[in-house]
Motif scaffolding. Structure first.
Motif, PDB file in Angstrom:
ATOM      1  N   LYS A 115      38.100  -1.222  84.696  1.00 49.67           N
ATOM      2  CA  LYS A 115      39.187  -0.233  84.783  1.00 49.67           C
ATOM      3  C   LYS A 115      40.539  -0.928  84.809  1.00 49.67           C
ATOM      4  N   MET A 116      40.613  -2.018  85.556  1.00 47.65           N
ATOM      5  CA  MET A 116      41.869  -2.761  85.652  1.00 47.65           C
ATOM      6  C   MET A 116      42.264  -3.341  84.298  1.00 47.65           C
ATOM      7  N   ARG A 117      41.245  -3.552  83.447  1.00 46.80           N
ATOM      8  CA  ARG A 117      41.532  -4.061  82.106  1.00 46.80           C
ATOM      9  C   ARG A 117      41.746  -2.933  81.121  1.00 46.80           C
ATOM     10  N   LYS A 118      41.909  -1.720  81.673  1.00 42.98           N
ATOM     11  CA  LYS A 118      42.230  -0.533  80.872  1.00 42.98           C
ATOM     12  C   LYS A 118      41.175  -0.216  79.808  1.00 42.98           C
ATOM     13  N   ILE A 119      39.922  -0.569  80.103  1.00 45.55           N
ATOM     14  CA  ILE A 119      38.844  -0.220  79.173  1.00 45.55           C
ATOM     15  C   ILE A 119      38.424   1.221  79.458  1.00 45.55           C
ATOM     16  N   PRO A 120      38.377   2.079  78.431  1.00 45.95           N
ATOM     17  CA  PRO A 120      38.044   3.493  78.666  1.00 45.95           C
ATOM     18  C   PRO A 120      36.626   3.663  79.209  1.00 45.95           C
ATOM     19  N   LYS A 121      36.479   4.704  80.053  1.00 49.12           N
ATOM     20  CA  LYS A 121      35.236   4.899  80.783  1.00 49.12           C
ATOM     21  C   LYS A 121      34.021   5.038  79.871  1.00 49.12           C
ATOM     22  N   ASN A 122      34.188   5.774  78.761  1.00 48.95           N
ATOM     23  CA  ASN A 122      33.014   5.983  77.885  1.00 48.95           C
ATOM     24  C   ASN A 122      32.527   4.670  77.271  1.00 48.95           C
ATOM     25  N   GLN A 123      33.433   3.667  77.221  1.00 47.45           N
ATOM     26  CA  GLN A 123      33.023   2.380  76.667  1.00 47.45           C
ATOM     27  C   GLN A 123      32.277   1.525  77.683  1.00 47.45           C
ATOM     28  N   PHE A 124      32.704   1.604  78.954  1.00 41.97           N
ATOM     29  CA  PHE A 124      32.065   0.680  79.900  1.00 41.97           C
ATOM     30  C   PHE A 124      30.847   1.269  80.609  1.00 41.97           C
ATOM     31  N   ASN A 125      30.623   2.589  80.442  1.00 42.72           N
ATOM     32  CA  ASN A 125      29.461   3.214  81.075  1.00 42.72           C
ATOM     33  C   ASN A 125      28.160   2.501  80.725  1.00 42.72           C
ATOM     34  N   GLY A 126      27.950   2.297  79.436  1.00 41.42           N
ATOM     35  CA  GLY A 126      26.727   1.655  78.969  1.00 41.42           C
ATOM     36  C   GLY A 126      26.632   0.221  79.452  1.00 41.42           C
ATOM     37  N   GLU A 127      27.773  -0.455  79.443  1.00 41.79           N
ATOM     38  CA  GLU A 127      27.838  -1.847  79.882  1.00 41.79           C
ATOM     39  C   GLU A 127      27.398  -1.967  81.346  1.00 41.79           C
ATOM     40  N   VAL A 128      27.925  -1.066  82.190  1.00 44.96           N
ATOM     41  CA  VAL A 128      27.555  -1.090  83.612  1.00 44.96           C
ATOM     42  C   VAL A 128      26.054  -0.850  83.761  1.00 44.96           C
ATOM     43  N   ASP A 129      25.546   0.127  83.022  1.00 42.90           N
ATOM     44  CA  ASP A 129      24.108   0.429  83.093  1.00 42.90           C
ATOM     45  C   ASP A 129      23.273  -0.787  82.718  1.00 42.90           C
ATOM     46  N   ARG A 130      23.691  -1.497  81.690  1.00 35.69           N
ATOM     47  CA  ARG A 130      22.961  -2.677  81.232  1.00 35.69           C
ATOM     48  C   ARG A 130      22.912  -3.743  82.332  1.00 35.69           C
ATOM     49  N   PHE A 131      24.054  -3.931  82.996  1.00 34.90           N
ATOM     50  CA  PHE A 131      24.107  -4.917  84.089  1.00 34.90           C
ATOM     51  C   PHE A 131      23.214  -4.493  85.254  1.00 34.90           C
ATOM     52  N   LEU A 132      23.282  -3.199  85.580  1.00 36.58           N
ATOM     53  CA  LEU A 132      22.470  -2.692  86.692  1.00 36.58           C
ATOM     54  C   LEU A 132      20.988  -2.927  86.394  1.00 36.58           C
ATOM     55  N   GLU A 133      20.617  -2.678  85.149  1.00 38.02           N
ATOM     56  CA  GLU A 133      19.227  -2.832  84.747  1.00 38.02           C
ATOM     57  C   GLU A 133      18.807  -4.300  84.801  1.00 38.02           C
ATOM     58  N   ASN A 134      19.656  -5.151  84.229  1.00 39.31           N
ATOM     59  CA  ASN A 134      19.408  -6.595  84.234  1.00 39.31           C
ATOM     60  C   ASN A 134      19.134  -7.125  85.629  1.00 39.31           C
ATOM     61  N   LEU A 135      19.873  -6.596  86.581  1.00 37.72           N
ATOM     62  CA  LEU A 135      19.762  -7.096  87.950  1.00 37.72           C
ATOM     63  C   LEU A 135      18.771  -6.274  88.777  1.00 37.72           C
ATOM     64  N   GLY A 136      18.170  -5.286  88.130  1.00 37.89           N
ATOM     65  CA  GLY A 136      17.150  -4.483  88.804  1.00 37.89           C
ATOM     66  C   GLY A 136      17.680  -3.600  89.917  1.00 37.89           C
ATOM     67  N   ILE A 137      18.900  -3.086  89.757  1.00 35.73           N
ATOM     68  CA  ILE A 137      19.455  -2.234  90.814  1.00 35.73           C
ATOM     69  C   ILE A 137      19.946  -0.906  90.236  1.00 35.73           C
ATOM     70  N   GLU A 138      19.355  -0.482  89.091  1.00 38.38           N
ATOM     71  CA  GLU A 138      19.835   0.748  88.447  1.00 38.38           C
ATOM     72  C   GLU A 138      19.650   1.984  89.330  1.00 38.38           C
ATOM     73  N   HIS A 139      18.668   1.933  90.253  1.00 34.96           N
ATOM     74  CA  HIS A 139      18.398   3.105  91.092  1.00 34.96           C
ATOM     75  C   HIS A 139      19.456   3.327  92.176  1.00 34.96           C
ATOM     76  N   VAL A 140      20.325   2.338  92.414  1.00 36.20           N
ATOM     77  CA  VAL A 140      21.335   2.537  93.463  1.00 36.20           C
ATOM     78  C   VAL A 140      22.730   2.777  92.875  1.00 36.20           C
ATOM     79  N   LYS A 141      22.773   3.052  91.576  1.00 41.29           N
ATOM     80  CA  LYS A 141      24.042   3.196  90.854  1.00 41.29           C
ATOM     81  C   LYS A 141      25.078   4.063  91.591  1.00 41.29           C
TER      82      LYS A 141
END
Lengths: 250, 265
Positions: A102-128
């Protein structure tokens, strides 16, 4: 690549450290409490200003006392995992991880998927959507790591990232953490007081005492510490250090 | 019965008596107001234009004073919470002074500064602006007396926010101002809100300084406490009705503060 020479007058001693870290390499700063390890991270991140020296990251100068250059932390593009993680308690896991985007002014619809990918990678998608205050130590550690990595930082700084975890979680997470750091392909610096952390996570190790480097070498050298002959400076310094200091040998 | 038992019973009786007297002392006066007025009289009194305008004026002036207090007080509260500078203790003592100062002294000081021959008042008078005996003077008095309460509370609230969260925000790319808005204020929020409520409460109850710099002009400077004083001789019922309104407001304020501080702990 990161090169830094950092000089700062602290209350009890003069900190004077020079270091070089290559992309994908992990430098471990080992030392007891108050040896100046965390100060090195704060100086590199710009949270503190060195009295003298320079910081060069990927050919751009972030700090130079000679030229009067000082980039504030928000302009250095770094990933910093704090001791106890410093997750924003008033935000959810998702909001914490996406804060830097957000601080880098990236629009929300663009980073949603990115965040999900990271959550999945780290195995914490259920606590999003959980508040970070409801998470376990291991989950917090992963959220902190995701928050630091997702901005694609040019260097990673980690201050005792494993101390807040219990023993079994630590053993599990060391290799995993090393993998993430190496995969980031950026220079990483990890501060710890645990010899085991240094051996497993680090490529290079620097031992700090009262602001000075008292030993530096490859992490592999630490493994065969007892095999090194008595007259070797490595042995003398390190063993003495280990037996007389607060470095945990776990 | 042994003498020891008698002594114990006697001690308990004395203790209970003191407790009862204390509670009665603080509640009876307020209850006596309630018993002095019938519900019909209360409604009639509240609908009286002078009474009504006092309530509206109080809410507006205290509301505006609170806004000014927050705008003026937040930066200095943050500065004092986060930075060590020479003379900080002195500045803090100066800012605390209005809390312990008798309101009449505050009123006189404001009068001397903003009066027609005052340092600022004289200058403003030359360009045709009068402050004394206006609604603005009411707000000025409220800001002066209530501001320090907010500043104190806000300073404590900021000081309680661990700086590591601000550091984390900075390393994630937030500048100092964005960090303040997105991290520091939300984390200090409950403390700030109770400071705002305290400031508002003090402003709405302001009497001494107001009557000196703003006078007691119905519809213009006559807030609730001033109206209570002004109407006491001519219309006791109206005074009592207004007092009850203030008591209810104070109760609401105390309950709000308790709810907020309860939630944060």
């Amino acid at each position: 690549m990161l090169y830094a020479r950092l000089v700062k007058k602290l209350r009890d001693f003069l900190l004077d450290v020079e270091l070089t870290v290559n992309p994908g390499e992990v430098l471990v700063l080992l030392g007891e409490n108050g040896s100046g390890k965390s100060t090195v991270l704060n100086l590199l991140s710009g949270l503190l200003g060195p009295d003298e020296g320079k910081i060069i990251l990927n050919n751009s100068e972030l700090f130079s006392s000679e030229k009067g250059i000082f980039f504030p932390p928000e302009e250095r593009n770094i990933g910093y995992v704090f001791q106890n993680y410093a997750l924003f308690p008033h935000m959810t896991v998702f909001e914490n991880i996406s804060f830097g985007l957000k601080m880098r002014k990236i629009p929300k619809n663009q980073f949603n998927g990115e965040v999900d990918r990271f959550l999945e990678n780290l195995g914490i998608e259920h606590v999003k959507n959980e508040r970070v205050t409801n998470l376990s130590g291991g989950q917090r550690q992963r959220v902190a790591l995701a928050r630091a990595l997702i901005v694609k930082p040019h260097m990673l700084l980690l201050d005792e990232p494993l101390t807040a975890l219990d023993q079994s979680a630590r053993d599990k997470i060391r290799l995993e953490l090393r993998e993430h750091l190496v995969n980031s392909k950026q220079p990483s610096i990890l501060v710890t007081h645990s010899l085991k952390d240094a051996k497993i996570i680090g490529d290079k190790v620097m031992m700090l005492e009262k602001g000075k480097v008292v030993w530096s070498g490859k992490a592999n050298d630490l493994k065969s510490l007892s095999n090194i002959p008595d007259e070797s400076p490595v042995h003398v310094v390190s063993e003495e250090y280990i037996s007389f200091s607060g470095i945990a040998i776990d | 019965m042994s003498s020891k038992k008698i002594k114990t019973k006697f001690a308990i009786a004395i203790f209970s008596l003191i407790i009862i007297i204390t509670i009665l002392f603080f509640t009876l006066p307020l209850l006596s107001l309630l018993f002095r007025i019938s519900p019909e009289d209360f409604v009639t009194a509240i609908l009286d234009p002078d009474v009504n305008s006092a309530i509206v004026l109080s809410l507006i002036t205290a509301g505006m004073a609170t806004v000014i207090i927050v705008l003026l007080g937040t930066p200095i509260a943050y500065l004092n919470a986060r930075h060590e500078y020479r003379g900080r203790n002195f500045v803090e003592t100066l800012l605390d002074l209005p809390i312990v100062l008798p309101p009449s002294v505050a009123g006189l000081a404001l009068l001397v500064l903003f009066g027609r021959r005052g340092l600022i008042g004289g200058f403003l008078d030359d360009i045709g602006i009068t402050i004394i005996f206006t609604t603005f003077a009411v707000i000025l008095a409220q800001v002066f007396v209530a501001g320090p309460l907010y500043i104190r509370q806000a300073k404590t609230a900021f000081a309680m926010v661990d700086q590591v969260y601000e550091s984390a925000a900075r390393t994630l790319g937030a500048g100092p101002f964005v960090t303040f808005v997105k991290v520091t204020i939300p984390l200090a929020w409950t403390g700030l809100v109770s400071g705002i409520i305290l400031g508002f409460a003090r402003g709405i109850g302001e009497f001494g300084a107001t009557i000196m710099v703003a006078g007691n002009l119905p519809g213009k400077t006559q807030t609730m406490p001033l109206a209570i004083y002004g109407m006491m001789q001519s219309d006791l019922t109206a005074s009592i009705a207004l007092s009850l309104v203030l008591i209810v407001m104070s109760c609401i304020i105390l309950i709000l503060i308790r709810m907020i501080s309860g939630r944060s702990s």
